[in-house]
Design an enzyme around this catalytic site. Structure first.
Site, PDB file in Angstrom:
ATOM      1  N   CYS A 112     -12.704   9.434 -22.032  1.00 42.36           N
ATOM      2  CA  CYS A 112     -11.775   9.135 -20.687  1.00 42.36           C
ATOM      3  C   CYS A 112     -10.522   8.858 -20.611  1.00 42.36           C
ATOM      4  O   CYS A 112      -9.657   8.943 -20.296  1.00 42.36           O
ATOM      5  CB  CYS A 112     -12.736   8.351 -19.724  1.00 42.36           C
ATOM      6  SG  CYS A 112     -12.030   7.997 -17.972  1.00 42.36           S
ATOM      7  N   CYS A 140     -10.326   3.661 -18.888  1.00 42.94           N
ATOM      8  CA  CYS A 140     -10.546   2.142 -19.365  1.00 42.94           C
ATOM      9  C   CYS A 140     -10.221   1.867 -20.762  1.00 42.94           C
ATOM     10  O   CYS A 140     -10.772   2.506 -21.483  1.00 42.94           O
ATOM     11  CB  CYS A 140     -12.139   1.669 -19.186  1.00 42.94           C
ATOM     12  SG  CYS A 140     -12.883   1.771 -17.627  1.00 42.94           S
ATOM     13  N   TYR A 159       9.163  -5.078  -0.465  1.00 43.51           N
ATOM     14  CA  TYR A 159       8.624  -3.974  -1.322  1.00 43.51           C
ATOM     15  C   TYR A 159       6.904  -4.003  -0.455  1.00 43.51           C
ATOM     16  O   TYR A 159       6.124  -4.329  -1.081  1.00 43.51           O
ATOM     17  CB  TYR A 159       8.216  -4.478  -2.607  1.00 43.51           C
ATOM     18  CG  TYR A 159       9.746  -4.561  -3.461  1.00 43.51           C
ATOM     19  CD1 TYR A 159      10.362  -3.417  -3.942  1.00 43.51           C
ATOM     20  CD2 TYR A 159      10.161  -5.895  -3.596  1.00 43.51           C
ATOM     21  CE1 TYR A 159      11.250  -3.336  -4.541  1.00 43.51           C
ATOM     22  CE2 TYR A 159      11.431  -5.635  -4.254  1.00 43.51           C
ATOM     23  CZ  TYR A 159      11.899  -4.498  -4.799  1.00 43.51           C
ATOM     24  OH  TYR A 159      13.036  -4.741  -5.542  1.00 43.51           O
ATOM     25  N   GLU A 186      10.342  -1.512   2.892  1.00 46.71           N
ATOM     26  CA  GLU A 186       9.515  -0.784   1.985  1.00 46.71           C
ATOM     27  C   GLU A 186      10.301   0.657   1.955  1.00 46.71           C
ATOM     28  O   GLU A 186      10.815   1.023   2.886  1.00 46.71           O
ATOM     29  CB  GLU A 186       8.138  -0.602   2.595  1.00 46.71           C
ATOM     30  CG  GLU A 186       7.278   0.624   2.108  1.00 46.71           C
ATOM     31  CD  GLU A 186       6.999   0.812   0.764  1.00 46.71           C
ATOM     32  OE1 GLU A 186       6.808  -0.232  -0.087  1.00 46.71           O
ATOM     33  OE2 GLU A 186       7.337   1.635   0.073  1.00 46.71           O
ATOM     34  N   ASP A 192       7.096  -8.076  -3.604  1.00 46.27           N
ATOM     35  CA  ASP A 192       5.908  -7.575  -4.715  1.00 46.27           C
ATOM     36  C   ASP A 192       6.428  -6.266  -4.971  1.00 46.27           C
ATOM     37  O   ASP A 192       5.918  -5.184  -4.563  1.00 46.27           O
ATOM     38  CB  ASP A 192       4.910  -7.396  -3.718  1.00 46.27           C
ATOM     39  CG  ASP A 192       3.615  -7.011  -4.395  1.00 46.27           C
ATOM     40  OD1 ASP A 192       3.385  -6.772  -5.406  1.00 46.27           O
ATOM     41  OD2 ASP A 192       2.498  -6.551  -3.719  1.00 46.27           O
ATOM     42  N   CYS A 232       3.434  -7.256 -10.718  1.00 47.52           N
ATOM     43  CA  CYS A 232       2.251  -6.029 -11.631  1.00 47.52           C
ATOM     44  C   CYS A 232       2.562  -6.162 -13.150  1.00 47.52           C
ATOM     45  O   CYS A 232       2.017  -5.191 -13.642  1.00 47.52           O
ATOM     46  CB  CYS A 232       1.851  -4.907 -11.029  1.00 47.52           C
ATOM     47  SG  CYS A 232       3.247  -3.638 -10.511  1.00 47.52           S
TER      48      CYS A 232
END
Ligand code: SAH
Length: 462
Positions: free
Chosen positions: A77, A80, A313, A334, A383, A410
């Site tokens: 896959c 992960c 954002y 945004e 963000d 992130c």
């Protein structure tokens, strides 16, 4: 070193796409499915000037961090990347990655900051509230639901993804068995024929509401009442609908939604703010950890009720609406218009009147409003997506001199780059929180509290 060479190496690191990284003759070699500490035999697939890609042939000595991946199809896959690593070690790896980036790329002295321990999940599986399964046929002609094997378009059957909601399996089994009984054809990418392309499932983790949306290559579903009969027996079923996508494209969803049964949305909560979720709307996929991360952002914003806050954002306004409850006024910016429409709706439905939203680029709207209207901010929250903030935005933030900046990120590499700018321009990074929003993958989120330096001196003098 050349293609097809076999060699033995030790894996030392994990790259940003989740491959293990080892060294041979000064070259970095990227090897999928390996983790730091593995001693492996690999075969070179492709060499570039300074690095190369190799395939894992054999694990000679497994890393002490290695476990058997609980999902039997984890390797095929590719969704992960680090399921084969103890969860505790995943957390340490992520924590170190963020700290190293802040030190090396951001030049920060972490000993002068409060670095909070990474916030992991108690149960690091079944955390995703959204899943999209392609539907097709296997070699024997059996209808299957699953996922595309890494970078290909062949479907590997798997209705029980360990990251998804536990109800997914029952829903997919009902859809497949309805298709078999009613002779409904799955879509075939090669011929462009067949009806059912994907099944999109969303779940409100707090409300337990379920949504099933069939993505169809056509406008009509035969014997749809039989499908409804089956699905509505599943506890929590709230919305059943279709999404029309008749294009020959990789894009999963089309624009048109057809209601079939129940509501055309589900609802869920982050904190005490209620969100309405439709098949097309953006919503954080791990609401449990989102609440923890945004809780940190709220804590770092240090609001008393008097502050004007800009949330840049802002997406569907999750952070904005969280903050609005403690601030005087919040402004969100945004770039995606439907996200702003959702943000406004969410504000209205929750009776939040002190949040206003603007569509556009943060690096254009804020400088423009500052130059022409002299807008002010006590606190600015950002963000941004992985590429981080545009320098024009950082420049305006520094000009506006908010007392605090909360940076939610992130991607710790661009976070480090932007912190370097802010700390060189009068801000001090005081606190760092790291949250594991996507267990089993290499992604990691963080929040940093920055305070204006001269304000710190003022408060010290007082
Ligand atoms: N806090 C948000 C999610 C932020 S994700 C929420 O909870 O909904 C980053 C967001 O930045 C995305 O919604 C993306 O559409 C938006 N974005 C990307 N580039 C942008 C830009 N230049 N200006 C403003 N928003 C941008």
């Amino acid at each position: 070193m050349k293609k097809d060479d076999m060699l033995e190496i030790t894996i030392e690191d994990i790259s940003s796409d989740g491959s293990g990284v080892g060294k041979a003759d000064g070259f970095a070699l990227f090897v999928k499915d390996t983790i730091p500490g593995d001693q492996v035999k690999v075969k070179i697939m492709k060499m570039k000037k300074r690095y190369g890609y190799a395939r894992l042939m054999e694990i000679l000595v497994p890393s002490p961090d290695r476990i058997q991946a609980p999902c039997p199809v984890a390797r095929q896959c590719g969704g992960c990347q680090i399921q084969q690593m103890y969860y505790e070690r995943q957390l340490t790896f992520k924590e170190n990655k963020v700290c190293n980036n802040l030190r090396r790329l951001g030049g920060l002295d972490l000993s002068a900051m409060e670095v909070e321990p990474i916030c992991g999940m108690e149960e690091p599986f079944h955390y995703r509230n959204k899943a999209q399964f392609p539907i097709g046929r296997d070699k024997n002609g059996k209808i299957i639901a699953g996922f595309y094997a890494g970078r290909t378009h062949s479907i590997i059957a798997n209705t029980d993804c360990l990251l998804g909601a536990e109800e997914n399996e029952a829903i997919l089994n009902e859809v497949i068995s309805w298709m078999e009984v009613c002779k409904v054809e799955p879509y075939d990418e090669k011929t462009g024929k067949g009806l059912v392309r994907h099944v999109l499932i969303r779940k409100g983790f707090t409300t337990k509401e379920l949504m099933v949306c069939l993505v169809i290559n056509g406008r009509k579903i035969p014997q749809v009442e039989k499908l409804v009969d089956r699905l509505q027996k599943i506890e929590g079923m709230t919305a059943i609908m279709a999404n029309v996508n008749t294009e020959q494209t990789n894009v999963i969803l089309g624009k048109e939604i057809q209601p079939i049964w129940g509501q055309d949305y589900i609802e869920d909560y982050i904190g005490n703010v209620k969100y309405r979720i439709s098949p097309l709307s953006f919503y954080q996929v791990n609401p449990v950890q989102t609440e923890k991360l945004y809780g940190k952002a709220l804590e770092y914003a240090d609001l008393t009720g008097k502050e004007t806050v800009w949330d840049l954002y802002c997406g569907i306004g999750t952070i904005s609406l969280f903050l609005a409850q403690k601030a005087k006024q919040v402004y969100g910016v945004e770039i995606v218009p439907p996200a702003i429409a959702d943000a406004k709706d969410n504000a209205r439905r929750n009776g939040i009147q002190n949040a206003e939203f603007y569509v556009g680029k943060a690096e254009e709207i804020l400088p423009h409003k500052y130059e022409t209207e002299n807008v002010k901010a006590d606190v600015i929250v950002v963000d941004p997506p992985r590429k981080g903030c545009d320098e024009a935005l950082l420049e305006t933030i520094v000009k506006m001199q908010p007392e605090r900046v909360v940076y939610v990120s992130c991607d710790s590499a661009t976070l480090a780059r932007d912190l370097k700018y802010l700390t060189a321009n009068g801000y001090k990074a005081e606190r760092l929180a790291t949250v594991d929003m996507f267990p089993m993958t290499v992604h990691v989120e963080s929040a940093v509290k920055l305070v204006r330096e001269n304000q710190r001196i003022e408060t010290r003098v007082k």
